[in-house]
Write an enzyme that holds these catalytic residues in place. Structure first.
Site, PDB file in Angstrom:
ATOM      1  N   HIS A 194       0.804  -1.222   0.000  1.00  0.00           N
ATOM      2  CA  HIS A 194       0.000   0.000   0.000  1.00  0.00           C
ATOM      3  C   HIS A 194       0.840   1.277   0.000  1.00  0.00           C
ATOM      4  CE1 HIS A 194       0.967  -0.154   4.293  1.00  0.00           C
ATOM      5  NE2 HIS A 194       0.629   1.120   4.363  1.00  0.00           N
ATOM      6  N   ARG A 195       2.144   1.167   0.249  1.00  0.00           N
ATOM      7  CA  ARG A 195       2.952   2.390   0.362  1.00  0.00           C
ATOM      8  C   ARG A 195       3.243   2.992  -1.012  1.00  0.00           C
ATOM      9  NH1 ARG A 195       4.470   3.324   5.490  1.00  0.00           N
ATOM     10  NH2 ARG A 195       4.278   1.549   6.901  1.00  0.00           N
TER      11      ARG A 195
END
Length: 364
Positions: free
Chosen positions: A210-211
């Site tokens: 998700h980063r």
């Protein structure tokens, strides 16, 4: 009567808060004068955070939801501060307790201090050294105005001492996320239907991303997924997709018979999958903690970590964000040649009890 306001803004925060609520209930049942109010800032809207979510964690629904989701970082911070100021004015506690490093942690700490309410920070002192992470800014600012710190490691203690925090304000208590993991482990639930019915324990990988460094560039995300598929042999790869990542994946259209995109899973279902995985590939900090304690090989696709204990004493390795670096790590997992969990001090399931005991002694 000691009145504590507990702050949670995102799904993982509730896993850290849940054991604190249980510990407060235990003190209440033993005749101590202590009460709490649970405030959800609404920072992250998650349709999985229904009544079932709180039921799984065995905690009540929040007493208040500030509804401050959406918008830019500044808009969200402002909305949380405005909402929390009203909450504190109407329900002033003896102390505000914040956890972790999300926007809510920062915003509620500032708001409380400006109203002269003491702030305590659970998971204080952890640092990645990466000022490009919003979370690092949240940690530093929150810790600069915190009254008492509850820490997960000796390294966190050292980080605080280096900036002049006195010993009596630092309390090395362990990790409340692990309290929840150990308490709920017997209740983990195998998901039903679809790909889950054909899964063998120890025969699949779990992937979460998700980063921004991993998912914002389409070419980089594509290369990462291709490297994972190339390095995982014949094993299925289960990928619960974060909403942030879903939009980019839709444009890429990557399909493979071993790659299974999943809707976000419940806490009990997701950790069942982690517990029985051959390995975990992630860019999440919390998952590295859980995988380590469950002795599951874990690869972190980041260039730094604020949880080095998961590398030195856990099962985690820092791979970096270059997909070309994945191959040798995956080969070691496939060969069964992976380090074992050594035990991390104080990660024993009793951190919340220690925190609530200290809070009662200080503020009652």
């Amino acid at each position: 009567m000691l009145q504590i306001t507990l702050i949670a803004g995102a799904r993982p925060n509730f896993m850290k808060i849940a054991p604190l609520i249980h510990a407060i209930h235990d003190l209440q049942n033993s005749g101590h004068a202590i009460k709490y109010r649970l405030v959800h800032t609404g920072q992250h809207y998650d349709h999985k955070m229904s009544g079932d979510f709180f039921e799984q964690l065995e905690i009540p629904d929040p007493d208040a939801n500030l509804g401050a989701g959406g918008g830019s970082q500044a808009e969200q911070t402002a909305a949380i501060m405005i909402g929390f100021e009203k909450e504190l004015t109407a329900n002033r506690p003896d102390v505000v307790l914040v956890v972790g490093d999300v926007t809510s942690t920062l915003a509620c700490s500032i708001t409380a201090k400006k109203l002269l309410v003491p702030v305590v920070h659970v998971e204080g002192g952890i640092r990645s050294g990466d000022m490009g992470m919003p979370e690092e800014i949240n940690r530093i600012v929150t810790d600069s105005i915190t009254d008492h710190f509850f820490t997960t490691s000796e390294l966190a203690n050292d980080n605080l001492k280096k900036v002049g925090v006195e010993d009596h304000r630092i309390h090395f208590v362990g990790n409340t996320m692990i309290d929840t993991l150990l308490k709920q482990k017997p209740r983990f639930q195998r998901p039903k239907g679809g790909v889950f019915d054909g899964l063998d324990k120890g025969d699949y990988f779990v992937l979460t991303l998700h980063r921004p460094a991993n998912v914002d560039e389409e070419a980089k995300l594509k290369a990462t997924i291709e490297a994972i598929l190339a390095g995982t042999g014949s094993h299925p790869v289960l990928f619960p997709v974060h909403p942030r990542t879903a939009k980019i994946l839709k444009n890429l259209g990557i399909k493979h018979p071993r790659l299974h995109y999943l809707e976000p899973l419940s806490y009990l279902a997701f950790n069942y999958l982690v517990q029985h995985a051959k390995g975990v590939i992630t860019d999440s900090g919390g998952i590295t903690e859980e995988a380590s304690v469950m002795n599951v090989p874990c690869l972190t696709l980041r260039d730094n970590t604020e949880r080095p204990e998961t590398i030195h004493q856990g099962t985690n390795e820092l791979v970096g964000t270059d997909p070309d670096r994945l191959k040798p790590f995956l080969e070691k997992i496939l060969a069964g040649d992976w380090k074992q969990y050594q035990g991390i001090p104080m990660w024993d399931g009793h951190a919340a009890e220690r925190i609530v005991k200290v809070l009662y002694e200080i503020y009652h």
